[in-house]
Scaffold this motif. Structure first.
Motif, short mmCIF file in Angstrom:
data_model
loop_
_atom_site.label_atom_id
_atom_site.label_comp_id
_atom_site.label_asym_id
_atom_site.label_seq_id
_atom_site.Cartn_x
_atom_site.Cartn_y
_atom_site.Cartn_z
N VAL A 44 0.94 -1.23 0.24
CA VAL A 44 0.33 -0.05 -0.42
C VAL A 44 1.06 1.45 0.30
N LYS A 45 0.29 2.09 -0.35
CA LYS A 45 1.30 3.40 -1.25
C LYS A 45 1.13 4.68 0.06
N ASP A 46 2.02 5.69 0.68
CA ASP A 46 1.61 6.39 0.69
C ASP A 46 1.18 7.29 0.29
N VAL A 47 0.38 8.21 0.75
CA VAL A 47 -0.52 9.17 0.74
C VAL A 47 0.51 10.72 0.02
N VAL A 48 1.94 10.32 -0.37
CA VAL A 48 2.46 11.54 -1.10
C VAL A 48 2.94 11.67 -2.62
N ALA A 49 2.90 12.85 -2.99
CA ALA A 49 3.31 13.20 -4.07
C ALA A 49 3.63 13.97 -4.44
N SER A 50 4.48 14.49 -5.42
CA SER A 50 5.02 15.82 -5.54
C SER A 50 4.90 15.93 -7.02
N ALA A 51 4.17 15.63 -8.18
CA ALA A 51 3.69 16.70 -8.89
C ALA A 51 2.65 18.13 -7.99
N LYS A 52 2.53 18.72 -8.75
CA LYS A 52 1.49 19.99 -9.29
C LYS A 52 0.82 19.37 -10.07
N LEU A 53 -0.18 20.04 -9.65
CA LEU A 53 -1.69 20.22 -10.57
C LEU A 53 -2.46 21.28 -10.44
N LEU A 474 -7.19 3.47 -0.08
CA LEU A 474 -8.08 4.34 -0.83
C LEU A 474 -6.64 4.94 -1.77
N ALA A 475 -5.98 5.65 -1.10
CA ALA A 475 -4.98 6.45 -2.10
C ALA A 475 -4.13 6.14 -3.02
N ALA A 476 -3.61 4.70 -2.51
CA ALA A 476 -3.14 4.13 -3.64
C ALA A 476 -4.08 3.52 -4.75
N ILE A 477 -5.70 3.11 -4.15
CA ILE A 477 -5.85 2.01 -5.60
C ILE A 477 -6.56 3.22 -6.40
N PHE A 478 -6.93 4.87 -6.32
CA PHE A 478 -7.27 5.90 -6.77
C PHE A 478 -6.38 6.43 -7.39
N GLU A 479 -4.92 6.53 -6.80
CA GLU A 479 -3.79 7.39 -7.09
C GLU A 479 -4.57 8.60 -6.68
N VAL A 480 -4.58 9.65 -5.80
CA VAL A 480 -5.33 10.60 -5.23
C VAL A 480 -4.27 11.35 -4.39
N ASP A 481 -4.03 12.02 -5.70
CA ASP A 481 -2.57 13.11 -4.88
C ASP A 481 -3.07 14.00 -3.45
N GLU A 482 -2.51 14.21 -2.47
CA GLU A 482 -2.41 14.66 -1.09
C GLU A 482 -3.45 15.93 -0.92
N GLU A 483 -3.31 16.09 -2.58
CA GLU A 483 -4.19 18.18 -2.60
C GLU A 483 -5.30 17.90 -2.54
N ASN A 484 -6.24 16.34 -3.45
CA ASN A 484 -6.95 15.86 -3.91
C ASN A 484 -7.59 15.13 -2.37
N ILE A 485 -7.21 15.18 -1.31
CA ILE A 485 -7.85 14.58 -0.29
C ILE A 485 -7.71 15.62 1.25
N ARG A 486 -9.59 15.41 1.01
CA ARG A 486 -9.89 16.82 1.94
C ARG A 486 -11.20 16.35 2.69
N SER A 487 -10.45 17.04 4.23
CA SER A 487 -11.43 17.27 5.09
C SER A 487 -12.60 17.86 5.72
N SER A 488 -13.63 17.17 5.38
CA SER A 488 -14.95 18.24 5.59
C SER A 488 -14.96 18.79 6.96
N PRO A 489 -16.09 19.18 6.56
CA PRO A 489 -16.14 20.34 8.46
C PRO A 489 -16.78 19.80 8.88
N ASN A 490 -17.59 18.53 8.81
CA ASN A 490 -18.70 17.50 9.07
C ASN A 490 -18.41 15.90 9.57
N LEU A 491 -17.40 16.35 10.84
CA LEU A 491 -16.44 15.43 11.44
C LEU A 491 -17.53 14.19 11.56
N LYS A 492 -18.85 14.52 12.18
CA LYS A 492 -19.03 13.36 12.53
C LYS A 492 -20.79 13.05 11.86
N SER A 493 -20.14 12.21 11.37
CA SER A 493 -21.14 12.39 10.34
C SER A 493 -21.67 10.52 9.66
#
Length: 517
Positions: A44-53, A474-493
């Motif tokens: 499982v890959k770490d959620v770290v990427a260097s590419a600028k999107l 999930l980040a490894a499967i979908f190859e999601v850059d950390e800039e596209n991992i968003r925290s929702s303000p609704n953390l009690k969902s």
């Protein structure tokens, strides 16, 4: 010269054939010591990427629409066969037909050692070795080509042979530097060059260190106080004569120094000795347990256009070529003479073409295959191969099932609740992906369309920041850059994660990531 389009990226070995690949790599060590393919092992890959999107898209953090019926299938990606021989056979980048292994045709591979400094955009070749393998006679050869050899570069003027790679990269030659280097060797030596394998200094050191060092006999003491470092300075090198076990750092210096009688020519002989030492050490070791380490440390350091069929076929020759059947030669002063170019005052080597022709004719001679097996013997061999393939496939299925269970068990401990949304215009993508994730052990609550279908990159919305393992997977499967991992303000969902699938997502990717070794 007009800019031209580069050829496709080099072939990447499918992970489910890793065992064949390891044997294939050992074969190429036998041919010259260069790793020529990619080893694959999924971790499982770490959620770290260097590419600028580009600018991040707006994401609606509200919950998705109601669930849709699950659809999908279990189709696996197909590997199309590579056709060799005949009128429809594949042709290499140099315009020659690629070898037909059923007819035991000779294979020629150009090994390239690249010298690239941190401040350089384009590189030259520091080492060029043309390797040949004859499946018919189970023999091989290595011909070292000095970098100062004065040759004709196709489409350009005469120049040093190591300039071909530089020009090919600089001018966006089709296939880049490797292709023009291959064509230059093919044109000047008059033998087909089918493939290349390219390595840089870091990759060489990593190979030797991963093998635990190499054993080599140093015939004479070497003292090189002006050995170059990588920043136009000096990194002195000294080694006593005698038997040594060299690490990657020292082996690279030993292979590169010119502080011996014979300069480049003796260096070429040492490089061949180092490559054979790498071959010997690699064949002594059981490489399979080292596959994860090799992948993690070497990805990106090697490049090749060898195809899967070549890796498989060469692997079958690895243990069949006797060391005494490996011929080595260097284009030294027996085959060249010194010359100073009038315009530039550059010191180069002019080839004695007749002498080189005799050497090439001997080392690369075509041989006639012996009488092949009878039809009955062929059928027996085919039946045995089929049985072995079926057994290997059964083992693969069993191992994949075990990995699925292990992954599902770990995911089950976090029991993260997921929502999947389709941010593309591909029909049914959300339901198919949800089915795959559900079968892999994820807890899918809902799936359906996203607010828009124009997401360029996949996005993960986080509602629960404690379930880090699920997020990493999930980040490894979908190859999601950390800039596209968003925290929702609704953390009690009631939902832990929401995945919005972007157009950069490859539906075949997750399957291989979860199930392959």
């Amino acid at each position: 010269m007009a800019s031209q389009t580069r050829s496709p990226k080099p072939f990447t070995i499918p992970p489910f054939l890793v065992h064949s690949l390891v044997a294939g790599l050992m074969a190429v060590f036998l041919l010259g010591g260069a790793y020529v393919g990619y080893l694959f092992y999924f971790t499982v890959k770490d959620v770290v990427a260097s590419a600028k999107l580009p600018t991040l898209p707006y994401v609606d953090l509200s919950l998705p629409l109601a669930a849709l019926p699950l659809t999908g299938d279990d189709d696996l990606p197909l590997i199309l066969p590579v056709v060799r021989g005949g009128e429809s056979g594949a042709t290499g980048v140099t315009g020659v037909p690629l070898p037909d292994y059923e007819r035991k045709e000779r294979v020629n591979i150009l090994l390239l050692g690249i010298d690239k400094r941190p401040d350089e955009v384009y590189s030259r070749t520091d080492t060029m070795i043309l390797v040949t393998v004859d499946p018919n006679t189970k023999s091989a050869g290595m011909l070292s080509i000095p970098r100062d050899l004065w040759v004709s570069i196709p489409g350009y003027d005469e120049d040093r042979v190591n300039k071909a790679y530089f020009v090919g990269d600089r001018d966006a030659y089709p296939g880049g530097g490797p292709a023009l280097a291959m064509k230059t060797i093919q044109y000047n030596l008059g033998v087909p060059v089918h493939f290349y394998a390219q390595i840089d200094f870091d990759g060489f050191r990593q190979i030797v260190d991963t093998l635990g060092g190499i054993d080599i006999y140093v015939p004479q003491t070497i003292d090189d106080p002006k050995f170059p470092d990588n920043n136009y300075g000096f990194d002195p090198f000294y080694i006593e004569a005698g038997q040594h076990t060299l690490d990657g750092y020292t082996a690279l210096k030993y292979a590169r120094t010119r502080a011996t009688p014979g300069a480049d020519f003796s260096r070429a002989k040492r490089q061949q000795a180092v490559l054979l030492a790498i071959k010997d050490k690699a064949l002594q070791l059981n490489m399979v347990p080292k596959v994860p380490e090799l992948w993690n440390t070497m990805a990106g350091a090697f490049e090749t256009n060898l195809e899967l069929i070549d890796i498989v076929e060469l692997s079958q020759l690895a243990d069949e070529i006797d060391p005494d059947s490996i011929q080595t030669a260097v284009l030294d002063h027996t085959y060249t003479y010194d010359y100073i170019v009038p315009d530039t005052r550059a010191q180069v080597l002019i080839p004695y073409r007749e002498k080189i022709r005799a050497l090439v004719d001997d080392m690369f001679a075509e041989t006639k295959p012996e009488a092949g097996p009878s039809q009955a013997e062929l059928e027996a061999i085919q039946a045995q191969q089929t049985a072995q393939a079926q057994q290997a496939r059964a083992q693969e299925i069993e191992q994949n099932a075990q990995r699925q269970e292990e992954l599902a068990a770990v995911l089950g401990q976090e029991d993260a609740r997921l929502v999947v949304q389709n941010g593309t215009s591909i029909p049914g993508l959300a339901s198919q992906t949800a089915l795959f994730l559900k079968q892999s052990g994820f807890n899918i609550l809902q799936f359906g369309p996203a607010d828009v279908n124009t997401y360029t990159h996949s996005v993960i919305v986080v509602y629960n920041e404690d379930k880090t393992y699920t997020l990493q997977v999930l980040a490894a499967i979908f190859e999601v850059d950390e800039e596209n991992i968003r925290s929702s303000p609704n953390l009690k969902s009631d939902v832990d994660f929401r995945v919005i699938i972007g157009s950069d997502y490859d539906p075949a990717g997750p399957q291989s990531l979860v199930t392959e070794e």
